[in-house]
Design an enzyme around this catalytic site. Structure first.
Site, PDB file in Angstrom:
ATOM      1  N   ALA A 171      -5.329   2.725  15.742  1.00  0.00           N
ATOM      2  CA  ALA A 171      -4.487   3.715  15.048  1.00  0.00           C
ATOM      3  C   ALA A 171      -3.678   3.041  13.942  1.00  0.00           C
ATOM      4  O   ALA A 171      -2.639   3.535  13.537  1.00  0.00           O
ATOM      5  CB  ALA A 171      -3.549   4.387  16.056  1.00  0.00           C
ATOM      6  N   GLU A 194      -6.409  13.087  -3.203  1.00  0.00           N
ATOM      7  CA  GLU A 194      -6.127  13.887  -1.995  1.00  0.00           C
ATOM      8  C   GLU A 194      -5.945  13.029  -0.735  1.00  0.00           C
ATOM      9  O   GLU A 194      -4.965  13.161  -0.003  1.00  0.00           O
ATOM     10  CB  GLU A 194      -7.269  14.889  -1.769  1.00  0.00           C
ATOM     11  CG  GLU A 194      -7.025  15.798  -0.577  1.00  0.00           C
ATOM     12  CD  GLU A 194      -8.240  16.664  -0.228  1.00  0.00           C
ATOM     13  OE1 GLU A 194      -9.349  16.382  -0.701  1.00  0.00           O
ATOM     14  OE2 GLU A 194      -8.043  17.634   0.533  1.00  0.00           O
ATOM     15  N   ASN A 217      -4.845   1.944  -1.886  1.00  0.00           N
ATOM     16  CA  ASN A 217      -5.381   0.574  -2.024  1.00  0.00           C
ATOM     17  C   ASN A 217      -6.101   0.374  -3.345  1.00  0.00           C
ATOM     18  O   ASN A 217      -6.566  -0.718  -3.637  1.00  0.00           O
ATOM     19  CB  ASN A 217      -6.325   0.221  -0.859  1.00  0.00           C
ATOM     20  CG  ASN A 217      -7.672   0.884  -1.019  1.00  0.00           C
ATOM     21  OD1 ASN A 217      -7.768   1.978  -1.567  1.00  0.00           O
ATOM     22  ND2 ASN A 217      -8.714   0.235  -0.545  1.00  0.00           N
ATOM     23  N   LYS A 231       0.804  -1.233   0.000  1.00  0.00           N
ATOM     24  CA  LYS A 231       0.000   0.000   0.000  1.00  0.00           C
ATOM     25  C   LYS A 231       0.837   1.285   0.000  1.00  0.00           C
ATOM     26  O   LYS A 231       0.387   2.311  -0.474  1.00  0.00           O
ATOM     27  CB  LYS A 231      -0.946   0.008   1.212  1.00  0.00           C
ATOM     28  CG  LYS A 231      -2.123  -0.949   1.071  1.00  0.00           C
ATOM     29  CD  LYS A 231      -3.075  -0.797   2.247  1.00  0.00           C
ATOM     30  CE  LYS A 231      -4.346  -1.582   2.021  1.00  0.00           C
ATOM     31  NZ  LYS A 231      -5.328  -1.404   3.101  1.00  0.00           N
TER      32      LYS A 231
HETATM   33  P1  NDP Z   1      -3.341  -2.837  11.867  1.00  0.00           P
HETATM   34  O1  NDP Z   1      -2.563  -4.051  12.234  1.00  0.00           O
HETATM   35  O2  NDP Z   1      -2.694  -1.778  11.048  1.00  0.00           O
HETATM   36  O3  NDP Z   1      -3.911  -2.157  13.208  1.00  0.00           O
HETATM   37  C1  NDP Z   1      -4.539  -2.919  14.204  1.00  0.00           C
HETATM   38  C2  NDP Z   1      -5.090  -1.998  15.277  1.00  0.00           C
HETATM   39  O4  NDP Z   1      -5.772  -2.805  16.241  1.00  0.00           O
HETATM   40  C3  NDP Z   1      -4.010  -1.229  16.046  1.00  0.00           C
HETATM   41  O5  NDP Z   1      -4.520   0.016  16.447  1.00  0.00           O
HETATM   42  C4  NDP Z   1      -3.780  -2.141  17.267  1.00  0.00           C
HETATM   43  O6  NDP Z   1      -3.283  -1.450  18.393  1.00  0.00           O
HETATM   44  C5  NDP Z   1      -5.204  -2.573  17.552  1.00  0.00           C
HETATM   45  N1  NDP Z   1      -5.275  -3.828  18.314  1.00  0.00           N
HETATM   46  C6  NDP Z   1      -5.117  -5.088  17.847  1.00  0.00           C
HETATM   47  N2  NDP Z   1      -5.282  -5.978  18.853  1.00  0.00           N
HETATM   48  C7  NDP Z   1      -5.557  -5.260  19.975  1.00  0.00           C
HETATM   49  C8  NDP Z   1      -5.838  -5.599  21.326  1.00  0.00           C
HETATM   50  N3  NDP Z   1      -5.864  -6.872  21.729  1.00  0.00           N
HETATM   51  N4  NDP Z   1      -6.091  -4.613  22.211  1.00  0.00           N
HETATM   52  C9  NDP Z   1      -6.085  -3.312  21.810  1.00  0.00           C
HETATM   53  N5  NDP Z   1      -5.812  -2.919  20.535  1.00  0.00           N
HETATM   54  C10 NDP Z   1      -5.561  -3.877  19.627  1.00  0.00           C
HETATM   55  O7  NDP Z   1      -4.635  -3.408  11.127  1.00  0.00           O
HETATM   56  P2  NDP Z   1      -5.618  -2.606  10.142  1.00  0.00           P
HETATM   57  O8  NDP Z   1      -5.830  -1.249  10.698  1.00  0.00           O
HETATM   58  O9  NDP Z   1      -5.149  -2.748   8.748  1.00  0.00           O
HETATM   59  O10 NDP Z   1      -6.948  -3.460  10.258  1.00  0.00           O
HETATM   60  C11 NDP Z   1      -7.733  -3.451  11.445  1.00  0.00           C
HETATM   61  C12 NDP Z   1      -9.017  -4.212  11.182  1.00  0.00           C
HETATM   62  O11 NDP Z   1      -9.759  -3.537  10.174  1.00  0.00           O
HETATM   63  C13 NDP Z   1      -8.804  -5.655  10.652  1.00  0.00           C
HETATM   64  O12 NDP Z   1      -9.548  -6.518  11.467  1.00  0.00           O
HETATM   65  C14 NDP Z   1      -9.380  -5.654   9.256  1.00  0.00           C
HETATM   66  O13 NDP Z   1     -10.097  -6.838   8.981  1.00  0.00           O
HETATM   67  C15 NDP Z   1     -10.346  -4.472   9.315  1.00  0.00           C
HETATM   68  N6  NDP Z   1     -10.539  -3.814   8.020  1.00  0.00           N
HETATM   69  C16 NDP Z   1     -11.785  -3.820   7.511  1.00  0.00           C
HETATM   70  C17 NDP Z   1     -12.032  -3.231   6.307  1.00  0.00           C
HETATM   71  C18 NDP Z   1     -13.419  -3.276   5.767  1.00  0.00           C
HETATM   72  O14 NDP Z   1     -13.608  -2.906   4.600  1.00  0.00           O
HETATM   73  N7  NDP Z   1     -14.403  -3.660   6.570  1.00  0.00           N
HETATM   74  C19 NDP Z   1     -10.972  -2.570   5.515  1.00  0.00           C
HETATM   75  C20 NDP Z   1      -9.693  -2.575   6.168  1.00  0.00           C
HETATM   76  C21 NDP Z   1      -9.493  -3.202   7.385  1.00  0.00           C
HETATM   77  P3  NDP Z   1      -1.690  -1.209  18.576  1.00  0.00           P
HETATM   78  O15 NDP Z   1      -1.323  -0.038  17.716  1.00  0.00           O
HETATM   79  O16 NDP Z   1      -1.553  -0.961  20.026  1.00  0.00           O
HETATM   80  O17 NDP Z   1      -1.021  -2.491  18.128  1.00  0.00           O
END
Ligand code: NDP
Length: 283
Positions: free
Chosen positions: A132, A84, A93, A72
């Protein structure tokens, strides 16, 4: 080996070993429904081949493509321009051919905002976002561009949370603050939109819950969850029980697909056909 990597990526995104790419199933269902003589293919490309693949897609006449982790950010080096929000997020994406040029867009956040608009206008809203990571970044930038008045980022790791908050504060016309998530979080009572953009609740962790005070969730709040599998998470169930208006993770997935299809083909596809195809994939 190649197939294994691809399946691992699908598992990371959707939480369970899936042999079909749900996005391909969803997009091709729309193509069939609208009698569009198009294909959406799932092609695995390793990081070392990304530049050649992007050039190859152009010479082979592709109208565009989606790309996912780990491409990405790096894909931007091989494109001719950015929309933008993709430029603000630093992540693409969805790539679209426009006048022979490859333009990078980010449809994740736009898909989310389309879903949100079905329930409420983000303009002047106070928003709390859990997470985040990539999804939170895409959603928060797009919600800010749509006019939200304030965004609170609640995240477990302070460094990621503060970095996203700084991006919002520095580059977008909304106020943003970071709330550390060491203990049970209490959602401020003037919050209007609550979004789970973490991976908490993704299959197979069906029992996982966001650690917030259930009494702080009010029926006046619009609640959204990004988890596509299962679409009905604890958060979705709890929020519905409270009487909140709720958006599930399939809404965002369908709407980012709608935006991609519109970019590539010029046709506005029927989202209900796409959602039905996804529901079949996720059983
Ligand atoms: P990332 O790995 O980039 O981020 C994961 C986030 O979840 C971080 O903020 C992380 O916190 C937090 N996290 C994970 N486990 C825990 C926990 N046990 N306790 C607290 N915080 C937690 O993943 P993405 O942002 O790419 O994806 C996140 C979700 O979004 C996925 O499940 C994915 O399936 C979904 N998604 C859905 C889409 C849709 O179209 N519906 C599109 C894109 C994503 P920390 O920073 O502390 O690690």
């Amino acid at each position: 080996m190649k197939e294994l990597n691809f399946k691992q990526e699908l598992t990371a995104a959707f939480g369970q070993p899936i042999s079909e790419n749900p996005t391909q199933v969803m997009v091709e269902a729309a193509y069939r429904h609208h009698q569009l003589d198009w294909r959406y293919l799932t092609i695995e490309v390793g990081p070392e081949d990304l530049e050649s693949a992007v050039q190859g897609a152009k010479v082979m006449g592709f109208q565009g493509f989606n790309c996912t982790i780990p491409h990405k950010v790096k894909v931007i080096d091989y494109l001719d321009g950015l929309g933008e929000s993709a430029s603000l997020m630093g992540a693409v994406n969805c790539v679209v051919r426009k006048d022979g040029q490859w333009i990078g867009e980010n449809t994740d956040g736009k898909g989310f905002v389309s879903s949100l608009r079905e329930l409420t206008d983000p303009q002047d809203k106070k928003v709390v976002i859990f997470g985040a990571g990539g999804a939170a970044r895409a959603i928060s930038v797009e919600v800010a561009l749509a006019g939200a008045s304030s965004i609170t980022i609640v995240n477990r790791s302070p460094s990621r949370g503060e970095e996203l908050t700084a991006l919002l504060t520095d580059k977008l016309p909304c106020s943003a603050d970071f709330a550390s998530w060491e203990d049970t979080y209490s959602i401020p009572s003037d919050t209007e939109v609550v979004i789970n953009a973490t991976s908490i609740g993704l299959f197979p962790d069906l029992d996982a819950r966001l650690d917030f005070d259930p009494d702080s969730l009010l029926s006046s709040m619009v609640v959204a969850d990004v988890i596509p599998n299962p679409p009905v998470t604890h958060l979705v169930r709890d929020a519905r029980a409270k009487g909140c208006k709720v958006i599930d993770g399939l809404g965002m997935l369908v709407n980012q697909g709608v935006i991609g299809i519109k970019h590539w083909t010029g046709v506005d596809p029927d989202p209900s056909v796409m959602r039905a195809a996804l529901e079949e994939v996720f059983g």
